[in-house]
Design an enzyme around this catalytic site. Structure first.
Site, mmCIF file in Angstrom:
data_model
loop_
_atom_site.group_PDB
_atom_site.id
_atom_site.type_symbol
_atom_site.label_atom_id
_atom_site.label_comp_id
_atom_site.label_asym_id
_atom_site.label_seq_id
_atom_site.Cartn_x
_atom_site.Cartn_y
_atom_site.Cartn_z
ATOM 1 N N TYR A 9 5.319 -27.610 60.469
ATOM 2 C CA TYR A 9 3.976 -27.036 60.688
ATOM 3 C C TYR A 9 3.534 -27.260 62.138
ATOM 4 O O TYR A 9 3.173 -26.309 62.847
ATOM 5 C CB TYR A 9 2.960 -27.655 59.714
ATOM 6 C CG TYR A 9 1.543 -27.304 60.064
ATOM 7 C CD1 TYR A 9 1.149 -25.975 60.144
ATOM 8 C CD2 TYR A 9 0.600 -28.295 60.343
ATOM 9 C CE1 TYR A 9 -0.156 -25.642 60.491
ATOM 10 C CE2 TYR A 9 -0.707 -27.962 60.679
ATOM 11 C CZ TYR A 9 -1.070 -26.638 60.761
ATOM 12 O OH TYR A 9 -2.359 -26.303 61.110
ATOM 13 N N ALA B 214 -4.886 -17.030 60.619
ATOM 14 C CA ALA B 214 -4.042 -16.818 59.429
ATOM 15 C C ALA B 214 -2.730 -17.575 59.548
ATOM 16 O O ALA B 214 -1.792 -17.098 60.175
ATOM 17 C CB ALA B 214 -3.769 -15.331 59.265
HETATM 18 N N1 UFG Z 1 -5.024 -38.585 51.318
HETATM 19 C C1 UFG Z 1 -5.008 -39.497 50.278
HETATM 20 N N2 UFG Z 1 -5.101 -39.012 49.006
HETATM 21 C C2 UFG Z 1 -5.200 -37.681 48.724
HETATM 22 C C3 UFG Z 1 -5.216 -36.754 49.800
HETATM 23 C C4 UFG Z 1 -5.115 -37.253 51.086
HETATM 24 O O1 UFG Z 1 -4.908 -40.704 50.473
HETATM 25 O O2 UFG Z 1 -5.263 -37.324 47.530
HETATM 26 C C5 UFG Z 1 -4.936 -39.098 52.696
HETATM 27 C C6 UFG Z 1 -3.755 -38.548 53.458
HETATM 28 O O3 UFG Z 1 -2.607 -39.308 53.198
HETATM 29 C C7 UFG Z 1 -4.267 -38.651 54.895
HETATM 30 C C8 UFG Z 1 -5.776 -38.415 54.764
HETATM 31 O O4 UFG Z 1 -6.076 -38.656 53.382
HETATM 32 O O5 UFG Z 1 -4.075 -39.939 55.380
HETATM 33 C C9 UFG Z 1 -6.194 -37.011 55.107
HETATM 34 O O6 UFG Z 1 -5.342 -36.096 54.412
HETATM 35 P P1 UFG Z 1 -5.616 -34.547 54.316
HETATM 36 O O7 UFG Z 1 -4.551 -33.968 53.443
HETATM 37 O O8 UFG Z 1 -7.026 -34.295 53.948
HETATM 38 O O9 UFG Z 1 -5.455 -34.051 55.812
HETATM 39 P P2 UFG Z 1 -4.214 -34.226 56.830
HETATM 40 O O10 UFG Z 1 -4.642 -35.257 57.821
HETATM 41 O O11 UFG Z 1 -2.928 -34.427 56.150
HETATM 42 O O12 UFG Z 1 -4.073 -32.759 57.438
HETATM 43 C C10 UFG Z 1 -5.092 -32.070 58.124
HETATM 44 C C11 UFG Z 1 -4.790 -30.574 58.053
HETATM 45 C C12 UFG Z 1 -3.496 -30.267 58.756
HETATM 46 C C13 UFG Z 1 -3.533 -30.823 60.149
HETATM 47 C C14 UFG Z 1 -3.918 -32.278 60.161
HETATM 48 C C15 UFG Z 1 -4.100 -32.734 61.560
HETATM 49 O O13 UFG Z 1 -4.681 -30.146 56.699
HETATM 50 O O14 UFG Z 1 -3.330 -28.869 58.801
HETATM 51 O O15 UFG Z 1 -5.134 -32.467 59.448
HETATM 52 O O16 UFG Z 1 -4.808 -33.928 61.605
HETATM 53 F F1 UFG Z 1 -2.315 -30.707 60.708
#
Ligand code: UFG
Length: 326
Positions: free
Chosen positions: A139, A72
């Site tokens: 975070y 959580a």
């Molecule tokens: N992205 C886009 N367009 C979008 C959404 C995301 O280009 O509409 C890109 C982001 O910039 C990033 C990649 O896709 O480069 C992945 O993004 P996500 O939001 O799917 O995932 P994150 O890597 O930001 O985050 C996830 C988890 C976090 C964790 C992180 C660790 O949500 O909690 O992975 O790798 F911290």
């Protein structure tokens, strides 16, 4: 009995589906981001807060809890930058109350959901558990703080724990009964699939000038069912007394760029995406790819699902979710 905190959330609900096959399970969740429909009906559900000592006292005195699994948390990097108080309150302060109450009730086994965000911007291509942790957002810091508190509690109060650092969780349960549902959605794969279902006009690619082969960010996508299986193994070693403390990465060991993920979604769904190049999103490292060799060597865990299979299961879920969530 195993207590799963956050068992109504995306990753927690997938773990509960596996855990109820062999264990009695009680789920504590305040349903702030989780869903009632996601909790397996074989689990006992208590609606309440992990930061509320009265709720926790009630659970620990009513049920014979052998171990606690804690899912959580708030987990959006961008949100944590604009609202750090929420992250330190929910992820750190509330978790500290949980740990304090566990110690009070002599519950000593704990599985903690941590994150690749603890590493910050790594200087290596493949991240091992020994890679330095320098989180670059609240975070990641909130998760690392609990990791450090756990080490102190192990030393002082004989708490036993496994820390699991997830990379990019994705995919859905094989039957498509449950899957990823955030509001608002910010994650790449669900956003692409929502677009391909006609629920969004386009997909924005956040940054195409990164120092990667195609200029877009590279991530390590791991199926949520693979994550659930790793939790079962971690729980077993704690219950068997084979480990007192451990920290493991959970990833596929393969990196895929945003463009590659979009292409794979197009291939799986047979649909063409409308893609727009946009500015970089704050706090995004160019590349996050895990080595999960340590958990393979020590517990025999290895990711089973490819990116294609992850997307196939997510696609099945997105098509089914209208029925499940209404
Ligand atoms: N992205 C886009 N367009 C979008 C959404 C995301 O280009 O509409 C890109 C982001 O910039 C990033 C990649 O896709 O480069 C992945 O993004 P996500 O939001 O799917 O995932 P994150 O890597 O930001 O985050 C996830 C988890 C976090 C964790 C992180 C660790 O949500 O909690 O992975 O790798 F911290």
């Amino acid at each position: 009995m195993i207590l799963v905190i956050g068992g109504a959330g995306y990753i927690g609900s997938h773990l509960v589906k596996e855990l109820v096959k062999t264990n009695e399970v009680v789920v504590l969740d305040n349903l702030s981001t989780g869903h009632r429909w996601a909790i397996d009906e074989r689990a006992t559900f208590v609606e309440g807060n992990l930061g509320n000592e009265t709720d926790l006292d009630h659970i620990f005195s009513t049920y014979d809890i052998q171990a606690v699994m804690h899912f959580a948390a708030n987990s959006l990097v961008g949100e944590s930058v604009v609202d750090p108080l929420k992250y330190y309150e929910n992820n750190v302060s509330a978790t500290l109350t949980l740990l304090k109450t566990m110690v009070k009730h002599h519950v000593k086994k704990f599985i903690f959901s941590s994150t690749a965000a603890t590493y910050g911007i790594p200087t290596v291509d493949i991240i091992t558990e020994d890679t330095a942790t320098h989180p670059i957002n609240p975070y990641g810091r909130s998760k690392l703080m609990i990791e450090q508190i756990l080490a102190d509690f192990a030393h002082a109060y004989e708490l036993e724990y496994v820390i699991l650092r997830y990379f990019n969780a994705a995919g859905a349960y094989e039957t498509a009964e449950i899957g990823e549902r955030h509001d608002p959605e910010t994650h790449l794969i669900p956003i692409i699939l929502q677009h391909l279902l006609g629920e969004r006009e386009h997909i924005s690619v956040f940054g195409s000038d990164y120092d990667t082969e195609d200029g877009t960010c590279i991530r390590d996508y791991i199926h949520v069912t693979d994550l659930a299986h790793a939790h079962l193994l971690a729980l077993q070693v704690l219950l068997d007394g084979k480990k007192k403390t451990a920290t493991y990465n959970l990833g596929n060991g393969l990196g895929y760029s945003v463009k590659e993920v979009i292409k794979t979604c197009e291939r799986v769904t047979g649909k063409k995406a409308n893609v727009i190049m946009a500015n970089r999103r704050a706090g995004d490292p160019a590349r996050l790819v895990a080595s999960s060799d340590k958990i393979y060597q020590e517990l025999g865990w290895k990711a089973q699902f490819s990116l294609e299979q992850i997307i196939q299961s997510a696609w099945k879920w997105h098509q089914n979710s209208v029925k499940v969530t209404k």
